[in-house]
Design a protein around this motif. Structure first.
Motif, PDB file in Angstrom:
ATOM      1  N   SER A  20      11.639 -57.003  27.456  1.00 49.67           N
ATOM      2  CA  SER A  20      12.586 -56.098  26.815  1.00 49.67           C
ATOM      3  C   SER A  20      12.322 -55.965  25.323  1.00 49.67           C
ATOM      4  O   SER A  20      12.487 -54.881  24.752  1.00 49.67           O
ATOM      5  N   LEU A  21      11.901 -57.051  24.675  1.00 43.20           N
ATOM      6  CA  LEU A  21      11.599 -56.993  23.248  1.00 43.20           C
ATOM      7  C   LEU A  21      10.300 -56.244  22.975  1.00 43.20           C
ATOM      8  O   LEU A  21      10.121 -55.657  21.907  1.00 43.20           O
ATOM      9  N   LEU A  22       9.392 -56.261  23.953  1.00 47.45           N
ATOM     10  CA  LEU A  22       8.104 -55.586  23.769  1.00 47.45           C
ATOM     11  C   LEU A  22       8.178 -54.099  24.092  1.00 47.45           C
ATOM     12  O   LEU A  22       7.480 -53.287  23.478  1.00 47.45           O
ATOM     13  N   ARG A  56      20.326 -54.917  21.893  1.00 51.38           N
ATOM     14  CA  ARG A  56      20.290 -54.287  23.210  1.00 51.38           C
ATOM     15  C   ARG A  56      20.035 -55.328  24.299  1.00 51.38           C
ATOM     16  O   ARG A  56      20.656 -55.281  25.374  1.00 51.38           O
ATOM     17  N   LEU A  57      19.153 -56.283  24.018  1.00 52.25           N
ATOM     18  CA  LEU A  57      18.876 -57.361  24.952  1.00 52.25           C
ATOM     19  C   LEU A  57      20.108 -58.233  25.173  1.00 52.25           C
ATOM     20  O   LEU A  57      20.467 -58.560  26.311  1.00 52.25           O
ATOM     21  N   LEU A  61      22.278 -58.779  28.753  1.00 54.18           N
ATOM     22  CA  LEU A  61      22.570 -60.077  29.369  1.00 54.18           C
ATOM     23  C   LEU A  61      24.070 -60.274  29.560  1.00 54.18           C
ATOM     24  O   LEU A  61      24.524 -60.725  30.617  1.00 54.18           O
ATOM     25  N   LEU A  62      24.854 -59.927  28.528  1.00 48.91           N
ATOM     26  CA  LEU A  62      26.306 -60.112  28.608  1.00 48.91           C
ATOM     27  C   LEU A  62      26.921 -59.183  29.659  1.00 48.91           C
ATOM     28  O   LEU A  62      27.715 -59.625  30.504  1.00 48.91           O
ATOM     29  N   LEU A 176      29.948 -41.436  29.883  1.00 50.07           N
ATOM     30  CA  LEU A 176      30.299 -41.845  31.237  1.00 50.07           C
ATOM     31  C   LEU A 176      29.074 -42.263  32.051  1.00 50.07           C
ATOM     32  O   LEU A 176      29.199 -43.024  33.008  1.00 50.07           O
ATOM     33  N   MET A 177      27.895 -41.765  31.704  1.00 53.40           N
ATOM     34  CA  MET A 177      26.695 -42.115  32.459  1.00 53.40           C
ATOM     35  C   MET A 177      26.210 -43.528  32.174  1.00 53.40           C
ATOM     36  O   MET A 177      25.377 -44.053  32.911  1.00 53.40           O
ATOM     37  N   GLY A 178      26.709 -44.159  31.118  1.00 56.26           N
ATOM     38  CA  GLY A 178      26.383 -45.554  30.845  1.00 56.26           C
ATOM     39  C   GLY A 178      25.016 -45.733  30.219  1.00 56.26           C
ATOM     40  O   GLY A 178      24.018 -45.192  30.712  1.00 56.26           O
ATOM     41  N   SER A 179      24.974 -46.461  29.109  1.00 55.30           N
ATOM     42  CA  SER A 179      23.700 -46.655  28.421  1.00 55.30           C
ATOM     43  C   SER A 179      23.806 -47.821  27.451  1.00 55.30           C
ATOM     44  O   SER A 179      24.899 -48.186  27.006  1.00 55.30           O
ATOM     45  N   LEU A 180      22.649 -48.398  27.138  1.00 61.97           N
ATOM     46  CA  LEU A 180      22.558 -49.418  26.096  1.00 61.97           C
ATOM     47  C   LEU A 180      21.856 -48.869  24.853  1.00 61.97           C
ATOM     48  O   LEU A 180      21.640 -49.620  23.901  1.00 61.97           O
TER      49      LEU A 180
END
Length: 327
Positions: A20-22, A56-57, A61-62, A176-180
């Motif tokens: 995820s970090l890369l 974002r990572l 996780l949370l 509403l579609m959900g995103s980070l």
């Protein structure tokens, strides 16, 4: 419990966290990423890692962890393999609160108005569901949750129908579609404490859920306070899932899928499912978030949409599986 289950899930999470970090529009090498984490001197790579990808990572996780944990608790509490946080209206209530913040312009004047209103909506929804079902049992709670969820969903639809301009409707639909995407440390600091407190409350229900699996009378004979377990489960779900939905938008199916992925490894014991389901939920969200950054089909795929596309076939399989089992 399979002794390799939890260590295996932790190793999977570590591998996904590193990826995820890369991963992103610009891929970074492992050496450059490690240097950005250890070297405090600001440069472009350090800003991307610390201010964009790391929060974002942490949120992945949370959010994934609390969705998986709450799904495991609710399936044990309601003794229903199809139970998940949306069944009690928590996600719909949080969505309605966030939509109110966007519709009336609070989100434009205060950056964190949307998650704050979303959290308030989740708490109000679970409170109403409890009031409606306080004199009944499990079935009464499910019916109350479905009723409240339907009302909240109708409110969201009404807001979309009456949106003052296309930009407001687009903003509501996007949320509403959900995103980070575009989440910062402010969102982590806002949602993190509520998610952690909610998770602690849910983890305290393990012994009660194991006893509840034997039946309500047997559980009471063992000295288990089922009303206390019920309150912990519901308010823990409201705090944790409400806060998660408030900052990421609506993300479904994780609370349904994660417990089923690990239940066979723990002997179908409700209390033993909690920690593995937490790790599995975090892995699902993290893997899905990486996929939304790596897979390109034109416009960016929102996290909630991607999870739904994967989760819907699983849900269909689960319904057919339960029907065969009952038959």
């Amino acid at each position: 419990m399979n002794r390799w289950l939890v260590p295996g899930l932790i190793l999977l999470l570590l591998a996904l966290s590193g990826t995820s970090l890369l991963a992103g529009t610009i891929w970074l090498s492992p050496g450059r990423t490690l240097a950005a984490l250890l070297d405090p001197s600001p440069d472009l790579a350090q800003l991307v890692i610390v201010e964009v990808r790391l929060p974002r990572l942490v949120l992945a996780l949370l959010v994934g962890g609390i969705l998986g944990l709450s799904g495991a608790v609710l399936q044990g509490l309601l003794r229903n393999p199809l139970a998940e946080p949306g069944l009690l209206g928590v996600s719909s209530g949080a969505s309605l609160g966030a939509v109110i913040a966007i519709y009336y312009g609070f989100a434009a004047t205060f950056a964190l108005a949307t998650p704050l209103f979303g959290l308030a909506g989740a708490l109000v929804t679970i409170g109403v569901a409890l009031l409606l079902s306080r004199s009944g049992g499990t079935l009464s709670l499910i019916l109350a949750g479905v009723a409240v969820s339907t009302i909240a969903s109708a409110g969201v639809t009404l807001a979309l129908n009456l949106a003052p301009n296309p930009f407001a409707a687009y903003e509501i639909m996007t949320w509403l579609m959900g995103s980070l995407s575009d989440r910062s440390w402010d969102h982590v600091l806002l949602a993190g404490p509520f998610i952690l407190v909610g998770a602690a409350m849910l983890l305290c229900t393990g012994r009660g859920l194991d006893a509840h699996a034997l039946g309500e009378r047997q559980a009471e004979s063992l000295g288990v306070d089922l009303s206390g377990v019920r309150l912990l489960a519901l308010f823990g779900t409201a705090l944790g899932v409400g806060a998660a939905t408030a900052v990421t938008g609506a993300i479904g199916f994780v609370g349904l899928i994660a417990p089923h992925l690990v239940r066979g490894f723990v002997g179908h014991r409700p209390g033993g499912t909690l920690i593995p389901a937490t790790l599995a939920g975090a892995a699902i969200i993290l893997a899905a978030d990486i996929a939304t950054r790596v897979l390109r089909f034109g416009p960016d795929i929102k996290l909630g949409v991607f999870v739904s596309v994967i989760g819907a076939p699983f849900f269909l399989w689960l319904v057919l599986h339960v029907r065969r089992t009952v038959a």
